[in-house]
Design a protein around this motif. Structure first.
Motif, PDB file in Angstrom:
ATOM      1  N   SER A 211      -1.990  -5.055  -7.140  1.00 15.47           N
ATOM      2  CA  SER A 211      -1.553  -3.844  -7.327  1.00 15.47           C
ATOM      3  C   SER A 211      -2.208  -3.049  -8.434  1.00 15.47           C
ATOM      4  CB  SER A 211      -0.038  -3.978  -7.560  1.00 15.47           C
ATOM      5  OG  SER A 211       0.610  -2.544  -7.771  1.00 15.47           O
TER       6      SER A 211
ATOM      7  N   THR B 164      -5.667   3.608  -1.081  1.00 10.10           N
ATOM      8  CA  THR B 164      -5.133   4.621  -1.899  1.00 10.10           C
ATOM      9  C   THR B 164      -6.249   5.489  -2.918  1.00 10.10           C
ATOM     10  OG1 THR B 164      -4.922   3.117  -3.890  1.00 10.10           O
ATOM     11  CG2 THR B 164      -2.998   3.045  -1.934  1.00 10.10           C
TER      12      THR B 164
ATOM     13  N   CYS C 171      -5.998  -1.759  -1.066  1.00 13.06           N
ATOM     14  CA  CYS C 171      -5.224  -0.854  -0.400  1.00 13.06           C
ATOM     15  C   CYS C 171      -5.953   0.401  -0.015  1.00 13.06           C
ATOM     16  CB  CYS C 171      -3.912  -0.565  -1.045  1.00 13.06           C
ATOM     17  SG  CYS C 171      -2.659  -1.766  -0.894  1.00 13.06           S
TER      18      CYS C 171
ATOM     19  N   CYS D  76       1.000  -1.067   0.021  1.00 13.45           N
ATOM     20  CA  CYS D  76       0.096   0.134  -0.013  1.00 13.45           C
ATOM     21  C   CYS D  76       0.812   1.105  -0.021  1.00 13.45           C
ATOM     22  CB  CYS D  76      -1.031  -0.016   1.199  1.00 13.45           C
ATOM     23  SG  CYS D  76      -2.204  -1.449   1.051  1.00 13.45           S
ATOM     24  N   THR D  77       1.895   1.285   0.828  1.00 15.27           N
ATOM     25  CA  THR D  77       2.908   2.349   0.798  1.00 15.27           C
ATOM     26  C   THR D  77       3.743   2.509  -0.567  1.00 15.27           C
ATOM     27  OG1 THR D  77       4.690   1.351   1.927  1.00 15.27           O
ATOM     28  CG2 THR D  77       2.907   2.393   3.337  1.00 15.27           C
TER      29      THR D  77
ATOM     30  N   GLN E 145       2.498   2.161  -3.594  1.00 16.19           N
ATOM     31  CA  GLN E 145       1.636   2.685  -4.700  1.00 16.19           C
ATOM     32  C   GLN E 145       1.540   4.336  -4.209  1.00 16.19           C
ATOM     33  OE1 GLN E 145      -2.072   0.435  -5.944  1.00 16.19           O
ATOM     34  NE2 GLN E 145      -1.222  -0.768  -4.002  1.00 16.19           N
TER      35      GLN E 145
ATOM     36  N   PRO F 142      -2.557   0.563   8.309  1.00 18.13           N
ATOM     37  CA  PRO F 142      -3.277   0.576   6.984  1.00 18.13           C
ATOM     38  C   PRO F 142      -4.398   1.654   6.835  1.00 18.13           C
ATOM     39  CG  PRO F 142      -3.891  -1.166   8.532  1.00 18.13           C
ATOM     40  CD  PRO F 142      -2.662  -0.525   9.184  1.00 18.13           C
TER      41      PRO F 142
END
Length: 252
Positions: free
Chosen positions: A48, A241, A239, A21-22, A24, A101
């Protein structure tokens, strides 16, 4: 009182992300050449949303030895990263920042700001936040789309206090998990799902091979309770994002 500005903190020049997640958010925000490695999952198109972009970066597998040899001046890890890896890197004098998260839209905003600050890329973070909020506003539903159920392997569902629940609500659906007092992610018996009679059933993407945990998703009752079943690609949901906007749009 007169405030005295302290010395500006230099931006890290060799940043390693060891969390999907980080990875991206860092790929979106980092200056050219600033991010030198992302996790191996960042290249997996099933997981992803930036699998193509991740091919431009060397990958790591979250092992302390390989990350140390990259000579990073900042490592960004997720909350559930290997504890021994984080501890070893810190003992070796490497700065490691551990991020939780993002399980809500506000948490996504916080994550963008936090990574922007870590990279000394606050302006890029502000621009990304503005695009995210504009995208959410554009996807605001005009009315109630009905009742929907999230149903995954092992019969799990997600409630309002989860990222999946937030996506469902943003798309204009009422989550049946609320009917049963479910706020987080927990098991929902198939019988209760059938009795709820949702208008739409949303399941996770299937993985290759045979899995007993996924067998419940093939139960014939699921074909009868909801006329519209959407199998949603995990990469837009997994994730916190700005790519959750694509998940919302797909539901609409």
């Amino acid at each position: 009182m007169i405030a005295v500005a302290g010395p500006s903190v230099a931006a890290p020049q060799r940043v390693v992300s060891m969390n999907l997640c980080t990875d991206q958010i860092a790929m979106v925000l980092a200056a050219p050449g600033q991010l030198i490695s992302v996790s191996d999952l960042a290249r997996d198109p099933r997981m992803s949303a930036m699998a193509d972009e991740a091919r431009d970066y060397p990958i790591n597998h979250g092992r302390a030895e390989e990350i140390y040899l990259l000579r990073p001046d900042l490592v960004i890890a997720g909350q559930f990263a290997s504890g021994p890896t984080v501890a070893m890197l810190r003992r070796l004098g490497i700065r490691v920042e551990v991020l939780p998260p993002a399980d809500s839209f506000d948490a996504i905003r916080d994550e963008i700001r936090r990574i922007g600050a870590l990279l000394n890329r606050d302006r890029a973070a502000a621009d990304l936040l503005a695009r995210f909020d504009a995208g959410l506003a554009a996807l605001r539903p005009a009315g109630d789309r009905g009742r929907a159920a999230l149903y995954y392997a092992n019969g799990f569902t997600s409630g309002r206090d989860t990222l999946a629940g937030a996506i469902l609500e943003a798309a204009g659906y009422r989550n049946i998990a609320t009917d049963y007092g479910i706020a987080n992610t927990t098991a929902l018996p198939l019988e209760l799902l059938v009795m709820a009679r949702p208008h739409r059933l949303i399941t996770g993407a299937r993985w290759p091979g045979q899995s007993r945990s996924e067998a419940i998703l093939d139960h014939p009752a699921l074909d009868r309770i909801a006329p519209h079943t959407a199998e949603i690609t995990d990469r837009d949901w997994v994730c916190g994002t700005p790519f959750v906007l694509r998940a919302i749009e797909a539901l609409q």
